[in-house]
Design a protein around this motif. Structure first.
Motif, short mmCIF file in Angstrom:
data_model
loop_
_atom_site.label_atom_id
_atom_site.label_comp_id
_atom_site.label_asym_id
_atom_site.label_seq_id
_atom_site.Cartn_x
_atom_site.Cartn_y
_atom_site.Cartn_z
N ALA A 17 0.83 -1.21 0.00
CA ALA A 17 0.00 0.00 0.00
C ALA A 17 0.87 1.26 0.00
CB ALA A 17 -0.92 -0.01 1.22
N ARG A 18 1.95 1.22 0.79
CA ARG A 18 2.86 2.38 0.82
C ARG A 18 3.51 2.57 -0.55
NH1 ARG A 18 7.75 3.11 0.43
NH2 ARG A 18 8.17 0.88 0.40
N TYR A 19 3.95 1.46 -1.14
CA TYR A 19 4.59 1.53 -2.46
C TYR A 19 3.62 2.12 -3.48
CZ TYR A 19 7.35 -0.06 -6.46
OH TYR A 19 8.10 -0.10 -7.60
N LEU A 20 2.38 1.68 -3.43
CA LEU A 20 1.37 2.16 -4.38
C LEU A 20 1.15 3.66 -4.23
CD1 LEU A 20 -0.71 1.26 -6.52
CD2 LEU A 20 -2.36 1.00 -4.68
N ARG A 21 1.05 4.14 -2.97
CA ARG A 21 0.83 5.57 -2.73
C ARG A 21 1.99 6.40 -3.26
NH1 ARG A 21 -1.11 3.66 2.24
NH2 ARG A 21 0.89 4.05 3.22
N THR A 22 3.22 5.95 -3.01
CA THR A 22 4.39 6.70 -3.46
C THR A 22 4.46 6.74 -4.97
OG1 THR A 22 5.57 5.97 -1.48
CG2 THR A 22 6.90 6.92 -3.24
N GLU A 23 4.24 5.59 -5.62
CA GLU A 23 4.33 5.55 -7.07
C GLU A 23 3.19 6.32 -7.72
OE1 GLU A 23 6.76 4.67 -8.80
OE2 GLU A 23 7.94 3.72 -7.24
N THR A 24 2.02 6.37 -7.06
CA THR A 24 0.90 7.16 -7.59
C THR A 24 1.27 8.63 -7.61
OG1 THR A 24 -0.68 5.55 -6.76
CG2 THR A 24 -1.52 7.73 -7.30
N THR A 25 1.81 9.12 -6.50
CA THR A 25 2.25 10.52 -6.43
C THR A 25 3.34 10.78 -7.45
OG1 THR A 25 1.76 10.53 -4.06
CG2 THR A 25 3.15 12.30 -4.89
N GLY A 26 4.29 9.83 -7.55
CA GLY A 26 5.37 9.98 -8.53
C GLY A 26 4.85 10.03 -9.95
N GLY A 27 3.80 9.24 -10.24
CA GLY A 27 3.21 9.24 -11.58
C GLY A 27 2.61 10.59 -11.94
N VAL A 149 -2.34 5.11 -12.72
CA VAL A 149 -3.62 4.97 -13.43
C VAL A 149 -4.51 3.97 -12.70
CG1 VAL A 149 -4.71 4.18 -15.57
CG2 VAL A 149 -2.66 5.60 -15.67
N LEU A 150 -3.94 2.86 -12.24
CA LEU A 150 -4.72 1.84 -11.54
C LEU A 150 -5.31 2.38 -10.25
CD1 LEU A 150 -5.69 -1.08 -11.28
CD2 LEU A 150 -3.51 -1.62 -10.16
N ALA A 151 -4.51 3.15 -9.50
CA ALA A 151 -4.97 3.69 -8.22
C ALA A 151 -6.13 4.67 -8.41
CB ALA A 151 -3.82 4.38 -7.49
N VAL A 152 -6.05 5.48 -9.48
CA VAL A 152 -7.08 6.49 -9.71
C VAL A 152 -8.36 5.89 -10.26
CG1 VAL A 152 -7.64 8.54 -11.07
CG2 VAL A 152 -5.41 8.36 -9.99
N THR A 153 -8.24 4.90 -11.14
CA THR A 153 -9.42 4.40 -11.86
C THR A 153 -9.92 3.04 -11.41
OG1 THR A 153 -8.02 3.40 -13.57
CG2 THR A 153 -8.74 5.68 -13.94
N GLY A 154 -9.10 2.30 -10.67
CA GLY A 154 -9.50 0.94 -10.29
C GLY A 154 -9.57 0.72 -8.80
N SER A 382 -2.84 4.29 -21.63
CA SER A 382 -3.32 4.69 -20.31
C SER A 382 -4.78 5.12 -20.35
CB SER A 382 -2.45 5.82 -19.75
OG SER A 382 -2.47 6.95 -20.59
N LEU A 383 -5.19 5.86 -21.40
CA LEU A 383 -6.58 6.30 -21.49
C LEU A 383 -7.52 5.13 -21.75
CD1 LEU A 383 -6.11 9.59 -23.56
CD2 LEU A 383 -6.76 9.41 -21.15
N THR A 384 -7.11 4.21 -22.62
CA THR A 384 -7.94 3.03 -22.90
C THR A 384 -8.06 2.16 -21.65
OG1 THR A 384 -7.15 3.05 -25.20
CG2 THR A 384 -8.25 1.04 -24.43
N ALA A 385 -6.92 1.94 -20.99
CA ALA A 385 -6.92 1.14 -19.77
C ALA A 385 -7.76 1.80 -18.68
CB ALA A 385 -5.49 0.92 -19.27
N ALA A 386 -7.68 3.13 -18.59
CA ALA A 386 -8.46 3.86 -17.58
C ALA A 386 -9.95 3.64 -17.79
CB ALA A 386 -8.12 5.35 -17.63
N ALA A 387 -10.39 3.70 -19.06
CA ALA A 387 -11.81 3.48 -19.36
C ALA A 387 -12.23 2.06 -18.99
CB ALA A 387 -12.07 3.74 -20.85
N LEU A 388 -11.40 1.09 -19.31
CA LEU A 388 -11.71 -0.30 -18.97
C LEU A 388 -11.72 -0.52 -17.46
CD1 LEU A 388 -9.50 -2.12 -21.65
CD2 LEU A 388 -12.00 -1.90 -21.67
N LEU A 389 -10.75 0.09 -16.77
CA LEU A 389 -10.65 -0.09 -15.32
C LEU A 389 -11.82 0.56 -14.58
CD1 LEU A 389 -6.80 0.47 -14.93
CD2 LEU A 389 -8.03 -1.63 -14.37
#
Length: 402
Positions: A17-27, A149-154, A382-389
């Motif tokens: 969870a910590r890794y995901l939060r850091t990488e989301t901010t980094g993205g 993208v996964l954290a925001v849309t999924g 990323s946009l296509t994956a976001a719509a699917l997610l």
């Protein structure tokens, strides 16, 4: 004497969870840096941007008189790859990749997601100048962007879907590291190589002896980086090697292992500084109607785009189907084939490592076209994956509310 608190099973989830939060901010920061680079490079101040990027700094001794763009590529990205090495080592020893049954699906999917894009790129761009190395551009998946993208849309997807993507991306990075090490080592200095090996052995010995002081490790890391660079191997490999040699199992008296401690310390700097600064100097391509036309008509940029968007999807999804149907692996708990399809599309976000390989494999205008192809393909994926997610997230939310 107080007995240290035992390592709890939930800690692995907390680390993820910590890794995901850091990488989301980094993205997000990475996306901003890319936008700044594109705007700056195509503004009236574009010449200043290019002058800064090409400005050389550093001593000629040991070939360290590099441009600022090269320092970002060879120096700052070494920190990013060190963090990747730490994550890879942790996953292999105590994480998802330590369990062969759980690791089989992301490993097979990652292999498919590297081989198929490379094959598609080669078949489309065969005979084009630079294609002998540029086939590797669509091989990589960008962890920061993909997890962001996964954290925001999924948000409603099962946690096992996130673990699958992270494990896949880590194995994918290992493949990209091997490609960089093999493909872009054009010369080899035996003396520098010997110093690099000696430095790595000393680092490993210090880890084995439980030495902790940064006064030894920081100079040793710098010596290793310089030696690897001078040996003719891409300098980021030094970061990976040091990460893989770092201890990941805590001793009884330790609260956390050195690898976890270093991840906590360095990952924010990697995600928020090293990768965005690299993107700032790598993504600043000149965009015009003519250049965009060449991206959609030239064989090499088309090979990169189709390799990333189509090749990644076909490779990851197809390999996953193969692994499950042949009973080599099983789907993660709570994850269906539509979820795997959305995650496979997300694998087409190449970005950081793809831009690095484009820089290493090509020169001149062809480099700019390949980079433009990477940016366009990553945006489409990323946009296509976001719509699917988003659709899959809603479906899982509805299932949970029944």
């Amino acid at each position: 004497m107080n007995t240290p608190e035992p390592r709890r099973p939930g800690q692995a989830v907390a680390e993820f969870a910590r890794y995901l939060r850091t990488e989301t901010t980094g993205g997000i920061i990475l996306l901003v840096a890319t936008a700044v680079a594109l705007i700056w490079a195509n503004s009236p101040l574009g010449d200043i941007y290019r002058s800064i990027r090409e400005f050389e700094i550093g001593p000629e001794l040991l070939h360290l008189n590099l441009s600022i763009g090269d320092w970002a590529k060879d120096g700052l990205l070494a920190l990013f790859f060190f963090v990747v090495g730490l994550e890879l080592k942790r996953e292999m020893v105590v994480g998802e990749l330590s369990n062969l049954k759980a690791a089989t699906l992301p490993i097979v999917a990652a292999i498919g997601g590297m081989v198929i894009p490379a094959g598609i790129a080669l078949s489309i761009g065969w005979g084009e100048p630079g294609m002998d190395q540029a086939w590797a551009i669509p091989v990589a998946t960008d962890i920061a962007f993909a997890l962001g993208v996964l954290a925001v849309t999924g948000s409603n997807l099962p946690s096992s879907a996130r673990v699958f993507l992270l494990s896949l991306a880590v194995v994918d990075d290992l493949g990209a590291i091997i490609v960089i090490a093999v493909l872009f080592t054009t010369k080899f200095d035996l003396l520098a190589g010997g110093i690099a090996v000696a430095s790595l052995l000393l680092y490993s010995w210090l880890q084995h002896k439980r030495i902790r002081t940064p006064w030894l490790y920081v100079p040793l890391a710098v010596i290793t980086w310089v030696a690897v660079h001078s040996a003719g191997i891409h300098a980021t490999i030094a970061g990976v090697a040091l990460g893989l040699l770092t201890r990941v199992r805590p001793d009884p008296e330790e609260h956390e292992a050195p690898a976890i401690r270093l991840e906590h310390l360095l990952q924010p700097w990697s995600a928020a500084l090293a990768v965005p600064v690299f993107a700032l100097f790598a993504a600043g391509i000149e965009v015009s109607g003519e250049s965009l036309g060449e991206v959609f008509t030239g064989a090499l940029p088309l090979a990169v785009m189709i390799g990333l968007v189509g090749g990644k999807f076909i490779g990851i999804f197809g390999a996953s189907v193969f692994a499950v149907r042949t009973r080599l692996a099983t789907l993660p708990r709570g994850v269906g084939w539509r979820d795997i399809a959305a995650l496979a599309m997300l694998g087409g976000v190449g970005f950081t490592v793809s831009l690095l390989i484009a820089d290493l494999s090509l020169t001149g205008e062809t480099t700019e076209l390949a980079k433009a192809a990477v940016l366009l393909a990553s945006a489409v994926a990323s946009l296509t994956a976001a719509a699917l997610l988003v659709r899959r997230s809603r479906a899982h939310s509805a299932e949970n509310n029944v």
